[in-house]
Design a protein around this motif. Structure first.
Motif, PDB file in Angstrom:
ATOM      1  N   ASN A  25       0.878  -1.168   0.000  1.00  0.00           N
ATOM      2  CA  ASN A  25       0.000   0.000   0.000  1.00  0.00           C
ATOM      3  C   ASN A  25       0.914   1.217   0.000  1.00  0.00           C
ATOM      4  O   ASN A  25       1.568   1.510   0.995  1.00  0.00           O
ATOM      5  CB  ASN A  25      -0.908  -0.007   1.227  1.00  0.00           C
ATOM      6  CG  ASN A  25      -1.889   1.165   1.218  1.00  0.00           C
ATOM      7  OD1 ASN A  25      -1.537   2.275   0.832  1.00  0.00           O
ATOM      8  ND2 ASN A  25      -3.111   0.918   1.650  1.00  0.00           N
ATOM      9  N   ILE A  26       0.953   1.901  -1.124  1.00  0.00           N
ATOM     10  CA  ILE A  26       1.938   2.964  -1.330  1.00  0.00           C
ATOM     11  C   ILE A  26       1.482   4.316  -0.806  1.00  0.00           C
ATOM     12  O   ILE A  26       2.265   5.248  -0.687  1.00  0.00           O
ATOM     13  CB  ILE A  26       2.306   3.051  -2.840  1.00  0.00           C
ATOM     14  CG1 ILE A  26       3.663   3.729  -3.049  1.00  0.00           C
ATOM     15  CG2 ILE A  26       1.193   3.738  -3.622  1.00  0.00           C
ATOM     16  CD1 ILE A  26       4.829   2.946  -2.551  1.00  0.00           C
ATOM     17  N   GLU A  27       0.163   4.445  -0.505  1.00  0.00           N
ATOM     18  CA  GLU A  27      -0.402   5.683   0.046  1.00  0.00           C
ATOM     19  C   GLU A  27      -0.038   6.891  -0.805  1.00  0.00           C
ATOM     20  O   GLU A  27       0.390   7.928  -0.310  1.00  0.00           O
ATOM     21  CB  GLU A  27       0.036   5.865   1.500  1.00  0.00           C
ATOM     22  CG  GLU A  27      -0.487   4.773   2.422  1.00  0.00           C
ATOM     23  CD  GLU A  27      -0.105   4.952   3.867  1.00  0.00           C
ATOM     24  OE1 GLU A  27       0.780   5.789   4.150  1.00  0.00           O
ATOM     25  OE2 GLU A  27      -0.680   4.274   4.716  1.00  0.00           O
ATOM     26  N   GLU A  34       7.975   5.862  -7.236  1.00  0.00           N
ATOM     27  CA  GLU A  34       8.159   5.017  -8.418  1.00  0.00           C
ATOM     28  C   GLU A  34       9.617   4.576  -8.528  1.00  0.00           C
ATOM     29  O   GLU A  34       9.903   3.417  -8.856  1.00  0.00           O
ATOM     30  CB  GLU A  34       7.723   5.761  -9.678  1.00  0.00           C
ATOM     31  CG  GLU A  34       6.214   5.915  -9.806  1.00  0.00           C
ATOM     32  CD  GLU A  34       5.792   6.689 -11.030  1.00  0.00           C
ATOM     33  OE1 GLU A  34       4.653   6.536 -11.476  1.00  0.00           O
ATOM     34  OE2 GLU A  34       6.624   7.474 -11.556  1.00  0.00           O
ATOM     35  N   ILE A  35      10.547   5.491  -8.232  1.00  0.00           N
ATOM     36  CA  ILE A  35      11.974   5.145  -8.254  1.00  0.00           C
ATOM     37  C   ILE A  35      12.289   4.141  -7.148  1.00  0.00           C
ATOM     38  O   ILE A  35      13.036   3.169  -7.357  1.00  0.00           O
ATOM     39  CB  ILE A  35      12.832   6.411  -8.103  1.00  0.00           C
ATOM     40  CG1 ILE A  35      12.653   7.329  -9.320  1.00  0.00           C
ATOM     41  CG2 ILE A  35      14.308   6.047  -7.917  1.00  0.00           C
ATOM     42  CD1 ILE A  35      13.297   8.688  -9.174  1.00  0.00           C
ATOM     43  N   LYS A  64       3.920   4.216 -13.281  1.00  0.00           N
ATOM     44  CA  LYS A  64       5.046   3.729 -14.084  1.00  0.00           C
ATOM     45  C   LYS A  64       6.173   3.285 -13.166  1.00  0.00           C
ATOM     46  O   LYS A  64       6.531   3.989 -12.218  1.00  0.00           O
ATOM     47  CB  LYS A  64       5.527   4.840 -15.027  1.00  0.00           C
ATOM     48  CG  LYS A  64       6.681   4.449 -15.923  1.00  0.00           C
ATOM     49  CD  LYS A  64       6.909   5.471 -17.046  1.00  0.00           C
ATOM     50  CE  LYS A  64       6.930   6.892 -16.563  1.00  0.00           C
ATOM     51  NZ  LYS A  64       7.242   7.853 -17.643  1.00  0.00           N
ATOM     52  N   ILE A  65       6.730   2.103 -13.452  1.00  0.00           N
ATOM     53  CA  ILE A  65       7.910   1.605 -12.759  1.00  0.00           C
ATOM     54  C   ILE A  65       8.879   1.127 -13.828  1.00  0.00           C
ATOM     55  O   ILE A  65       8.562   0.212 -14.590  1.00  0.00           O
ATOM     56  CB  ILE A  65       7.572   0.450 -11.798  1.00  0.00           C
ATOM     57  CG1 ILE A  65       6.539   0.875 -10.753  1.00  0.00           C
ATOM     58  CG2 ILE A  65       8.840  -0.046 -11.100  1.00  0.00           C
ATOM     59  CD1 ILE A  65       6.057  -0.268  -9.872  1.00  0.00           C
ATOM     60  N   PHE A  84       1.930  -4.610 -11.717  1.00  0.00           N
ATOM     61  CA  PHE A  84       3.054  -4.574 -12.660  1.00  0.00           C
ATOM     62  C   PHE A  84       3.702  -5.949 -12.697  1.00  0.00           C
ATOM     63  O   PHE A  84       3.737  -6.658 -11.685  1.00  0.00           O
ATOM     64  CB  PHE A  84       4.103  -3.554 -12.222  1.00  0.00           C
ATOM     65  CG  PHE A  84       3.723  -2.121 -12.419  1.00  0.00           C
ATOM     66  CD1 PHE A  84       4.166  -1.411 -13.532  1.00  0.00           C
ATOM     67  CD2 PHE A  84       2.934  -1.456 -11.491  1.00  0.00           C
ATOM     68  CE1 PHE A  84       3.841  -0.087 -13.710  1.00  0.00           C
ATOM     69  CE2 PHE A  84       2.598  -0.127 -11.660  1.00  0.00           C
ATOM     70  CZ  PHE A  84       3.049   0.560 -12.773  1.00  0.00           C
ATOM     71  N   THR A  85       4.243  -6.305 -13.862  1.00  0.00           N
ATOM     72  CA  THR A  85       4.973  -7.565 -13.988  1.00  0.00           C
ATOM     73  C   THR A  85       6.272  -7.328 -14.755  1.00  0.00           C
ATOM     74  O   THR A  85       6.449  -6.300 -15.415  1.00  0.00           O
ATOM     75  CB  THR A  85       4.158  -8.633 -14.746  1.00  0.00           C
ATOM     76  OG1 THR A  85       4.034  -8.249 -16.123  1.00  0.00           O
ATOM     77  CG2 THR A  85       2.774  -8.810 -14.133  1.00  0.00           C
ATOM     78  N   LYS A  86       7.162  -8.324 -14.674  1.00  0.00           N
ATOM     79  CA  LYS A  86       8.330  -8.310 -15.544  1.00  0.00           C
ATOM     80  C   LYS A  86       7.842  -8.316 -16.992  1.00  0.00           C
ATOM     81  O   LYS A  86       6.869  -9.005 -17.324  1.00  0.00           O
ATOM     82  CB  LYS A  86       9.200  -9.538 -15.292  1.00  0.00           C
ATOM     83  CG  LYS A  86      10.016  -9.490 -14.025  1.00  0.00           C
ATOM     84  CD  LYS A  86      11.278  -8.684 -14.233  1.00  0.00           C
ATOM     85  CE  LYS A  86      12.198  -8.721 -13.025  1.00  0.00           C
ATOM     86  NZ  LYS A  86      12.770 -10.062 -12.815  1.00  0.00           N
ATOM     87  N   PRO A  87       8.487  -7.577 -17.888  1.00  0.00           N
ATOM     88  CA  PRO A  87       7.999  -7.460 -19.269  1.00  0.00           C
ATOM     89  C   PRO A  87       7.857  -8.790 -20.001  1.00  0.00           C
ATOM     90  O   PRO A  87       6.969  -8.934 -20.837  1.00  0.00           O
ATOM     91  CB  PRO A  87       9.047  -6.567 -19.938  1.00  0.00           C
ATOM     92  CG  PRO A  87       9.636  -5.774 -18.824  1.00  0.00           C
ATOM     93  CD  PRO A  87       9.642  -6.696 -17.638  1.00  0.00           C
ATOM     94  N   LEU A  88       8.709  -9.770 -19.706  1.00  0.00           N
ATOM     95  CA  LEU A  88       8.685 -11.027 -20.436  1.00  0.00           C
ATOM     96  C   LEU A  88       7.827 -12.097 -19.761  1.00  0.00           C
ATOM     97  O   LEU A  88       7.730 -13.213 -20.270  1.00  0.00           O
ATOM     98  CB  LEU A  88      10.108 -11.554 -20.636  1.00  0.00           C
ATOM     99  CG  LEU A  88      11.019 -10.677 -21.497  1.00  0.00           C
ATOM    100  CD1 LEU A  88      12.386 -11.320 -21.662  1.00  0.00           C
ATOM    101  CD2 LEU A  88      10.400 -10.385 -22.853  1.00  0.00           C
ATOM    102  N   LEU A  89       7.205 -11.767 -18.656  1.00  0.00           N
ATOM    103  CA  LEU A  89       6.321 -12.723 -18.001  1.00  0.00           C
ATOM    104  C   LEU A  89       5.042 -12.869 -18.827  1.00  0.00           C
ATOM    105  O   LEU A  89       4.395 -11.880 -19.161  1.00  0.00           O
ATOM    106  CB  LEU A  89       5.979 -12.244 -16.595  1.00  0.00           C
ATOM    107  CG  LEU A  89       5.259 -13.226 -15.675  1.00  0.00           C
ATOM    108  CD1 LEU A  89       6.137 -14.424 -15.363  1.00  0.00           C
ATOM    109  CD2 LEU A  89       4.847 -12.528 -14.379  1.00  0.00           C
ATOM    110  N   GLU A  90       4.688 -14.098 -19.172  1.00  0.00           N
ATOM    111  CA  GLU A  90       3.533 -14.318 -20.039  1.00  0.00           C
ATOM    112  C   GLU A  90       2.230 -14.097 -19.266  1.00  0.00           C
ATOM    113  O   GLU A  90       1.954 -14.783 -18.280  1.00  0.00           O
ATOM    114  CB  GLU A  90       3.546 -15.738 -20.615  1.00  0.00           C
ATOM    115  CG  GLU A  90       2.385 -15.992 -21.573  1.00  0.00           C
ATOM    116  CD  GLU A  90       2.385 -17.397 -22.139  1.00  0.00           C
ATOM    117  OE1 GLU A  90       1.383 -17.767 -22.778  1.00  0.00           O
ATOM    118  OE2 GLU A  90       3.382 -18.118 -21.945  1.00  0.00           O
TER     119      GLU A  90
END
Length: 203
Positions: A25-27, A34-35, A64-65, A84-90
């Protein structure tokens, strides 16, 4: 084993987990946070990160991350959730549902589904399934339930804690928690811990 190869030079140890999932929970998701999340994902070799309370409405920039891909989002000025997921995760499918302010997002992977839950305080817990929720026999549900129960480290059980327990029992879910951790999210920015971590089903 799910293929999560990326361009990162950091290698996952052979004895390590096949899938690393983080929830926070980023509040309010600011550019600085994001960084920070980018660095957390790198350090933990995170495959999936579920974020609650982004505070990003439809008129604001999407979360965005760097190094991660936004695959599901519920925009909201006061609440808001994202996965969010790793870009190559199906990712085979993604779906979201928001009923009475309770935000539920599900992504379907090749061998399981991962669901992020955010229940705001003072709203009774209910669970409405996204369309792809039952697409796999293995389900991982994680998030911020804002519910207290002695089973996950609180001194008392509140009404929402009872509702969550009944829902979990009724769906044959196993609770994932760590009794050594404090019972709830530390309200200092971006501290990730909590006794109720999530649920799993192997049906």
């Amino acid at each position: 084993m799910i293929n999560t190869n990326s361009k990162s030079t950091t290698k996952r140890p052979f004895s390590g987990p096949a899938l690393t999932i983080t929830s926070i929970n980023i509040e309010g998701l600011t550019s600085d946070k994001e960084i920070l999340l980018e660095n957390i994902c790198k350090e933990t070799l995170c495959d999936i990160i579920c974020i609650q309370e982004t505070h990003r409405g439809k008129d604001r920039n999407k979360p965005k991350i760097r190094g991660m891909k936004l695959v599901a989002e519920i925009p909201h000025d006061k609440h808001g959730s994202a996965i969010f997921t790793k870009p190559l995760l199906e990712i085979k499918s993604s779906d979201v549902i928001n009923v009475e302010g309770i935000e539920i997002l599900t992504i379907e992977l090749t061998k399981c589904t991962v669901t992020s839950v955010y229940k705001p305080p003072n709203i009774p817990f209910t669970f409405h399934k996204p369309d792809n929720f039952n697409n796999s026999r293995i389900k991982i549900i994680i998030g911020d339930f804002n519910s207290h129960h002695t089973e996950w480290g609180y001194e008392n059980t509140n009404d929402d804690g009872e509702r969550v327990e009944q829902w979990a029992d009724g769906n044959q879910l196993s609770i994932i928690h760590d009794s050594k951790l404090p019972p709830s999210l530390d309200h200092k920015p971006c501290t990730i811990h909590g006794k109720l971590r999530g649920f799993c089903e192997y049906s």
